[in-house]
Structure formats: structure tokens, C-alpha cells
Design an enzyme around this catalytic site. Structure first.
Site, PDB file in Angstrom:
ATOM      1  N   ASN A 110      25.968  49.481  90.348  1.00 31.43           N
ATOM      2  CA  ASN A 110      25.647  50.063  91.643  1.00 31.43           C
ATOM      3  C   ASN A 110      24.864  49.062  92.489  1.00 31.43           C
ATOM      4  O   ASN A 110      24.079  48.266  91.982  1.00 31.43           O
ATOM      5  CB  ASN A 110      24.868  51.371  91.462  1.00 31.43           C
ATOM      6  CG  ASN A 110      23.367  51.167  91.503  1.00 31.43           C
ATOM      7  OD1 ASN A 110      22.759  51.073  92.576  1.00 31.43           O
ATOM      8  ND2 ASN A 110      22.755  51.079  90.327  1.00 31.43           N
ATOM      9  N   PHE A 114      18.830  51.948  97.883  1.00 36.97           N
ATOM     10  CA  PHE A 114      17.850  52.963  98.276  1.00 36.97           C
ATOM     11  C   PHE A 114      18.329  53.804  99.456  1.00 36.97           C
ATOM     12  O   PHE A 114      17.599  54.043 100.433  1.00 36.97           O
ATOM     13  CB  PHE A 114      16.499  52.335  98.637  1.00 36.97           C
ATOM     14  CG  PHE A 114      15.739  51.735  97.490  1.00 36.97           C
ATOM     15  CD1 PHE A 114      16.137  51.920  96.176  1.00 36.97           C
ATOM     16  CD2 PHE A 114      14.604  50.979  97.736  1.00 36.97           C
ATOM     17  CE1 PHE A 114      15.422  51.357  95.125  1.00 36.97           C
ATOM     18  CE2 PHE A 114      13.883  50.414  96.696  1.00 36.97           C
ATOM     19  CZ  PHE A 114      14.294  50.597  95.388  1.00 36.97           C
ATOM     20  N   SER A 174      14.386  47.230  91.369  1.00 38.52           N
ATOM     21  CA  SER A 174      15.787  47.385  91.742  1.00 38.52           C
ATOM     22  C   SER A 174      16.349  46.044  92.203  1.00 38.52           C
ATOM     23  O   SER A 174      15.706  45.335  92.989  1.00 38.52           O
ATOM     24  CB  SER A 174      15.940  48.402  92.870  1.00 38.52           C
ATOM     25  OG  SER A 174      17.263  48.381  93.384  1.00 38.52           O
ATOM     26  N   ASN A 176      18.850  45.743  94.148  1.00 39.11           N
ATOM     27  CA  ASN A 176      19.710  46.010  95.304  1.00 39.11           C
ATOM     28  C   ASN A 176      19.006  46.000  96.656  1.00 39.11           C
ATOM     29  O   ASN A 176      19.625  46.280  97.679  1.00 39.11           O
ATOM     30  CB  ASN A 176      20.425  47.356  95.092  1.00 39.11           C
ATOM     31  CG  ASN A 176      21.269  47.345  93.843  1.00 39.11           C
ATOM     32  OD1 ASN A 176      21.950  46.363  93.569  1.00 39.11           O
ATOM     33  ND2 ASN A 176      21.210  48.416  93.071  1.00 39.11           N
ATOM     34  N   THR A 177      17.704  45.732  96.661  1.00 33.29           N
ATOM     35  CA  THR A 177      16.962  45.522  97.895  1.00 33.29           C
ATOM     36  C   THR A 177      16.471  44.078  97.877  1.00 33.29           C
ATOM     37  O   THR A 177      15.762  43.694  96.951  1.00 33.29           O
ATOM     38  CB  THR A 177      15.764  46.486  98.010  1.00 33.29           C
ATOM     39  OG1 THR A 177      16.247  47.831  98.103  1.00 33.29           O
ATOM     40  CG2 THR A 177      14.930  46.180  99.238  1.00 33.29           C
ATOM     41  N   LYS A 217       8.207  51.060  87.233  1.00 32.38           N
ATOM     42  CA  LYS A 217       9.532  50.837  86.659  1.00 32.38           C
ATOM     43  C   LYS A 217       9.838  49.349  86.676  1.00 32.38           C
ATOM     44  O   LYS A 217       9.835  48.712  87.738  1.00 32.38           O
ATOM     45  CB  LYS A 217      10.605  51.608  87.438  1.00 32.38           C
ATOM     46  CG  LYS A 217      11.970  51.590  86.746  1.00 32.38           C
ATOM     47  CD  LYS A 217      12.897  52.645  87.311  1.00 32.38           C
ATOM     48  CE  LYS A 217      14.171  52.759  86.473  1.00 32.38           C
ATOM     49  NZ  LYS A 217      15.039  53.860  86.921  1.00 32.38           N
ATOM     50  N   ASN A 246      14.981  49.362  84.348  1.00 30.60           N
ATOM     51  CA  ASN A 246      15.935  49.508  85.440  1.00 30.60           C
ATOM     52  C   ASN A 246      17.268  48.886  85.020  1.00 30.60           C
ATOM     53  O   ASN A 246      17.448  48.506  83.862  1.00 30.60           O
ATOM     54  CB  ASN A 246      15.389  48.821  86.702  1.00 30.60           C
ATOM     55  CG  ASN A 246      15.786  49.525  87.982  1.00 30.60           C
ATOM     56  OD1 ASN A 246      16.932  49.931  88.143  1.00 30.60           O
ATOM     57  ND2 ASN A 246      14.837  49.656  88.910  1.00 30.60           N
TER      58      ASN A 246
END
Length: 357
Positions: A110, A114, A174, A176-177, A217, A246
Site C-alpha cells: 500500500n 494517510f 509509514s 508513504n509520506t 509505531k 509497520n
């Protein structure tokens, strides 16, 4: 049985669309005993971080970012639910497609970024729900916020969700940011975030007359020595717990999969060994000074048992639910019940072997 019949149909849809359909179908399915076995299991509640958990099996963040399905999820038998990741301001996330299945590997990739309706919208959904179980809320920073201002976003989100949260998870891992994962490694930025959140929690505890634990996390991908340095900082600031882990950016073992070329975080079975190994490293280093929530690649009761023996106090499910369905919840709770006494014995034995100086 129900989910095994439903899954081939869901897998005909784009993964993100299928996720929404599955949750919509669950509104009906829970009324027909979809996860009745999990709800009927007899368990002994566990008091962890000052919070009483009905059972130690929870839903990981990302499954219901905005709390829109909290009533449905609450009927599945989880001991706790972690909502989010939520940011101070609403954001659309990355452009689709941004969620990919790897069926042969029982994995997902993925790069959602966010996507959420903002912290205040989540709070409103929680307040409208009938759910009265344990709620964790996972918070992050908005994409456009520069790293040097990250502490502002985390403090803002904490202030928004504090009143409705039983614990708050700080997502600094994460992939993805842009730049977010670096927050867990850059000592100065991490210290500024933790310092700000520690002070903000003290203020909010007085306002709301309750203490909300803070957990962090962490990622599964670390260079030599990095993890231990980060853990020492978390210990210094009195963080209550760690969620390990994560998703991973590693593609080892799945390189031949066509979807492996997609950017984003990998979850599911390929993450299992790495997530468990990192959990063991964390447990060895912190020596019982923080609560550990184990997540990543849990697909069976055996995986749950292994995660508890690796040091977890609680466990979370996500990708395993996509491939196994709600039956995994009851299986996981049963396994947690069986292993409880063994883990307690192992920890006491370890303390006797290595008494405090």
C-alpha cells in the site's frame, strides 16, 4: 466458511474498492454470526498500560482510518481497535491505484499516504458510535508539514483525539509520506516530537482528568545500531509502549511478483519473520520497561503464540484478515488464552536468571 465463499468475489474488485465492500457487507454479516465464535470466547481481561483490555487481540491501524465502521468492527470480537492513521487536517492521500494484492504471497503493498478526513471528523464518528470498547488512535503529520514542524502536527492531533482515546499511537514509520520514516532516526527531530507530546499530554491530562498512554509505531527496516539508539530515546522520554512493526520497504523473497515493483509498504506473510525479529530485538533491549504490541504477518494462532513468546503483550491483525477472514480473530484469541501462563512463567524465569543490579 462464509468468508471463504465471499473472498473470490471480493478479489475480483480493485483492492481498495474491495476493502470498502467487505466492510459494507460486514454490516449485514455480523448479524448472521460472521464472528460469533470470537464474541463467545471466555477470556480473562488484561490490564496493560492502565487500560483494561477484554482480550489481547486487536485490529491494526489502517483498516478503519476514520472510525466509520466502528460499530461493525466492535461486533467482531476484537479486544481493542486502533483507528487511523489520522492527521490534524483532512487529506486525500496518494493518487490511486495505491493498494495492491500479492495473492500468491498472501501480501499487500500500500501507498495510501494517510488518506483521512482529519482528526476532528474521526472524533465525531467515535462520539456517534455505540462502541464502548478499547480505542487506540494512530496519529500522523500532514504531508505538507515540513519535518521541523512535525511536532506541531502531532501535538495538534493529540489534542483533538485525547478525550476519546484509550491510548494514542504516534506513527513515525509509514513509508508513504515523504520524510516521515526519517523522524524515527533523526535524534533532534524525534526528541522535539516526544518533548512536545510529553508536555501536551501533561496539559491534556489535567483538562480531561485522565491519563492516556502514548505508544510509538516503529518500522521493521533498520541499519546496524539505529534501532537501539531510537529505543534509548523512547525510554528516556517515558513512552508507554511500542507497536512493532509497520510495513516494510524490503522486497526480499517477492522480487518475481509483478506487484513487487510498486512503491509502498509491504505487509502480510513476507513481513512475518522481519517483524518478529525486530520485536525480539526491542524486547531484549527495553527489558520490560514498555508495553509491546506485535503486528505484521500474523495469519494463525501459531503466529500469535510465537509473537507472545517474542515479547508481545498485545497483538494486532490486518492483512491476515484480508486472506483468512474473521475466523482468524477467534483463532488468535484462543491461542492468546493458551499461551498466557507460559509467557508469564518465561518472563518470571528470565527475571530470576537476570536479577536487577
Amino acid at each position: 466458511m462464509f468468508y471463504s465463499l465471499l473472498r473470490p468475489l471480493l478479489f475480483q474488485f480493485d483492492p481498495e474498492r474491495a476493502h470498502g465492500l467487505a466492510l459494507d457487507m460486514a454490516r449485514v454479516g455480523t448479524h448472521f454470526g460472521l464472528a460469533r465464535g470470537a464474541r463467545r470466547l471466555r477470556v480473562v481481561p488484561r490490564r496493560i498500560m492502565g487500560v483494561e483490555f477484554p482480550n489481547p487481540v486487536g485490529l491494526a491501524a489502517g483498516f478503519d482510518k476514520d472510525g466509520r465502521y466502528l460499530n461493525v468492527i466492535g461486533r467482531l470480537g476484537f479486544g481493542f481497535v486502533e483507528l487511523g492513521t489520522v492527521t490534524p487536517r483532512p487529506q486525500q492521500g496518494n493518487p490511486p491505484p495505491r493498494l495492491f494484492r500479492l495473492p500468491h504471497q498472501e501480501a499487500l503493498i500500500n501507498r495510501m499516504g494517510f488518506n483521512n478526513g482529519g482528526a476532528n471528523a474521526l472524533v465525531r464518528n467515535i462520539e456517534k458510535s455505540r462502541f464502548n470498547g478499547v480505542i487506540g488512535i494512530n496519529i500522523g503529520k500532514n504531508k505538507e508539514t515540513p519535518p521541523q514542524r512535525a511536532a506541531d502536527d502531532y501535538a495538534s492531533a493529540l489534542g483533538s483525539v485525547y478525550a476519546v482515546a484509550d491510548y494514542v499511537a504516534i506513527n513515525i514509520s509509514s513509508p508513504n509520506t515523504p520524510g516521515l520514516r526519517a523522524l524515527q532516526r533523526e535524534e533532534g527531530v524525534l526528541r522535539s516530537i516526544l518533548y512536545r507530546l510529553r508536555n501536551e499530554r501533561q496539559r491534556l491530562a489535567l483538562v480531561h482528568q485522565k491519563h492516556v498512554p502514548l505508544v510509538v509505531k516503529l518500522a521493521p527496516d533498520w541499519d546496524q545500531g539505529e534501532l537501539e539508539r531510537t529505543l534509548d530515546i523512547l525510554l528516556e522520554f517515558g513512552v508507554d509502549g511500542i507497536v512493532a512493526t509497520n510495513t516494510t520497504v524490503d522486497r526480499e523473497g517477492i522480487a518475481l511478483e509483478s506487484a513487487a515493483r510498486e512503491q509502498g509498504g509491504l505487509s502480510g506473510r513476507p513481513l512475518h519473520d522481519k517483524a518478529e525479529h525486530v520485536l525480539e530485538r526491542i524486547a531484549d533491549h527495553i527489558d520490560g520497561q514498555m508495553t509491546l504490541i506485535g503486528v505484521g504477518g500474523i495469519f494463525s494462532g501459531k503466529d500469535v503464540i510465537s509473537r507472545f513468546h517474542a515479547g508481545a503483550d498485545l497483538v494486532q491483525l490486518y492483512t491476515g484478515l484480508v486472506y483468512r477472514g474473521p475466523g482468524l480473530i477467534a483463532e488468535s484469541i484462543k491461542a492468546a488464552n493458551e499461551v498466557r501462563q507460559k509467557v508469564v512463567y518465561r518472563r518470571r524465569h528470565a527475571q530470576n536468571m537476570h536479577p536487577a543490579a
